[in-house]
Design a protein around this motif. Structure first.
Motif, PDB file in Angstrom:
ATOM      1  N   ARG A 190       4.317   6.179  -8.503  1.00 36.28           N
ATOM      2  CA  ARG A 190       3.680   5.662  -7.304  1.00 36.28           C
ATOM      3  C   ARG A 190       4.742   5.414  -6.245  1.00 36.28           C
ATOM      4  NH1 ARG A 190       1.043  -0.090  -8.314  1.00 36.28           N
ATOM      5  NH2 ARG A 190      -0.235   1.041  -9.836  1.00 36.28           N
ATOM      6  N   ARG A 193      -1.773   8.276  -5.735  1.00 36.95           N
ATOM      7  CA  ARG A 193      -0.801   7.336  -6.267  1.00 36.95           C
ATOM      8  C   ARG A 193       0.318   7.026  -5.268  1.00 36.95           C
ATOM      9  NH1 ARG A 193      -2.324   4.694 -10.578  1.00 36.95           N
ATOM     10  NH2 ARG A 193      -0.195   4.626 -11.404  1.00 36.95           N
ATOM     11  N   ASP A 194       0.500   7.884  -4.319  1.00 39.03           N
ATOM     12  CA  ASP A 194       1.554   7.628  -3.323  1.00 39.03           C
ATOM     13  C   ASP A 194       1.184   6.477  -2.392  1.00 39.03           C
ATOM     14  OD1 ASP A 194      -0.507   9.256  -2.278  1.00 39.03           O
ATOM     15  OD2 ASP A 194       0.781   9.859  -0.613  1.00 39.03           O
ATOM     16  N   TYR A 254      -5.888   4.131   1.076  1.00 42.60           N
ATOM     17  CA  TYR A 254      -6.066   4.468  -0.338  1.00 42.60           C
ATOM     18  C   TYR A 254      -7.564   4.575  -0.603  1.00 42.60           C
ATOM     19  CZ  TYR A 254      -5.905   3.895  -5.458  1.00 42.60           C
ATOM     20  OH  TYR A 254      -6.057   4.064  -6.818  1.00 42.60           O
TER      21      TYR A 254
END
Length: 397
Positions: A170, A258-259, A252
């Motif tokens: 992440r 996940r970034d 998100y």
């Protein structure tokens, strides 16, 4: 609520239930101002003009190709019914299949926008959103800088194999290409106005305002943005503090992104960044992590209400809480585009918006609303804001 008839240009209206039908009519009445051919209804306390539903639009080219209408009519990404959201979560295409309640086009999740809980395409939203401002009008320039290319950007470009490799991590750092991009942008800033554009008053104003405010850089707390801010705007060139804003993080919306998830808080953010990139050895003491002392990201995908609140808080921070005539924000493509879509039409009059003097700026703004800013790209936005006209404010909620 409206379903396409296979092999025909006609559409039929069908209500899944009386409740859905009533909700649909109210949405159309409140936002679209269209006419309806609905049958007689029960009396209401407040009378309203008749409205009509918008038919879904399918182009001739799409109808000519079997299954061809399973794509976004703005970006051509696949929008397969029922599996769109799953495909988007796996980064295949841009998401669920939606219909614009204004023009009827089929669009993907990446090209749609919610206005007053009514789905519209980004093209219609950017063209029609005009606010009336009265009284004293203030002006401010916001310079958006998108982070340089990240390891996650490279994985996305590589397809499923690259995504599977990086999905376990992440808050990814910059790639080698991304680091080279920061160096290139730094050189351009130091070089000043290009000789070929030195005669343009607009370009001179852009550079003057961009370089005038060096004492503070606003930045997302995600690693790739922090790296970009420190490398593009180093202290050696006269730039000052980097202030991390929790609301400037990337949006998100799907569990595979996940970034968009943080990996550290407070001073651990700085320590992690310095370990990830040796060029950040002098970051300690420069970054203000006051807003990120506790968890600043969401572990669950954000819904539209969450994002709207975050957008408004960040926009208010940039325009009202920051007292200077210009400011710089290092952030992310989806966040920047969403901010422009939500707030990008605040002008003094419709005539001025449509005037020839504003055509170039208007075209640039519309493009920025519907396409991503390139990695390490800079976009200067001139904001005029004041007291909203009552009708305009009501329309925008």
């Amino acid at each position: 609520l409206l379903r396409e008839r296979q092999g025909s240009k006609t559409t039929t209206a069908a209500a899944a239930s009386q409740k859905e039908n009533a909700r649909f009519e109210l949405e159309v009445q409140a936002v679209l101002g269209a006419r309806t051919t609905a049958a007689a209804r029960a009396p209401r306390a407040l009378s309203a003009p008749a409205h009509t539903a918008v038919a879904w639009a399918i182009s001739d080219e799409e109808e000519a190709t079997p299954g061809g209408h399973w794509k976004c009519q703005l970006c051509s990404s696949p929008t397969i019914p029922y599996v769109g959201r799953v495909a988007r979560s796996l980064h295949i295409g841009k998401g669920a299949r939606h219909h614009c309640r204004k023009c009827g086009r089929t669009v993907c999740g990446g090209c749609s926008f919610m206005a007053l809980d009514v789905r519209t395409c980004k093209d219609c939203y950017s063209k029609t959103r005009v606010l009336q401002v009265s009284g004293t009008v203030r002006e401010k320039f916001i310079f958006f800088v998108r982070h340089a290319e990240s390891v996650w950007n490279v994985a996305m470009a590589a397809g499923p194999a690259g995504i599977v490799k990086e999905i376990w991590d992440r808050d990814h750092p910059l790639s080698e290409v991304g680091q080279a991009q920061t160096a290139a942008l730094r050189r351009k800033i130091m070089a000043g106005i290009p000789e070929s554009e030195a005669g343009s008053a607009n370009v001179r104003e852009f550079y003057d305002l961009f370089l005038a405010r060096r004492e503070l850089i606003h930045c997302s707390p995600l690693l790739r943005a922090l790296q970009t801010a420190h490398l593009v705007f180093p202290k050696a060139d006269g730039w000052g503090e980097i202030k991390l804003l929790r609301n400037a993080r990337e949006q998100y919306t799907y569990f595979t992104e996940r970034d968009c998830l943080g990996a550290a808080v407070g001073h651990e953010l700085i320590e992690r960044a310095m370990k990830a990139d040796s060029q950040l050895h002098d970051l300690q003491g420069r970054a203000d992590v006051t807003e990120c002392m506790r968890q600043w990201w969401s572990e669950q995908p954000e819904n539209m209400r969450d994002l709207e609140g975050r957008h408004k808080a960040l926009w208010n921070r940039m325009l009202n809480e920051d007292p200077h005539s210009s400011c710089t924000l290092v952030a992310h493509s989806n966040l920047i585009r969403s901010l422009l879509l939500r707030f990008g039409a605040g002008i003094t009059s419709v005539a001025e918006f449509l005037g020839e003097a504003r055509q170039d700026a208007r075209t640039t703004l519309q493009r920025a609303m519907t396409t991503k800013l390139q990695n390490c790209g800079v976009l200067g936005v001139r904001c005029e804001f004041g007291d909203l006209d009552a009708k305009s404010a009501l329309r925008e909620g």
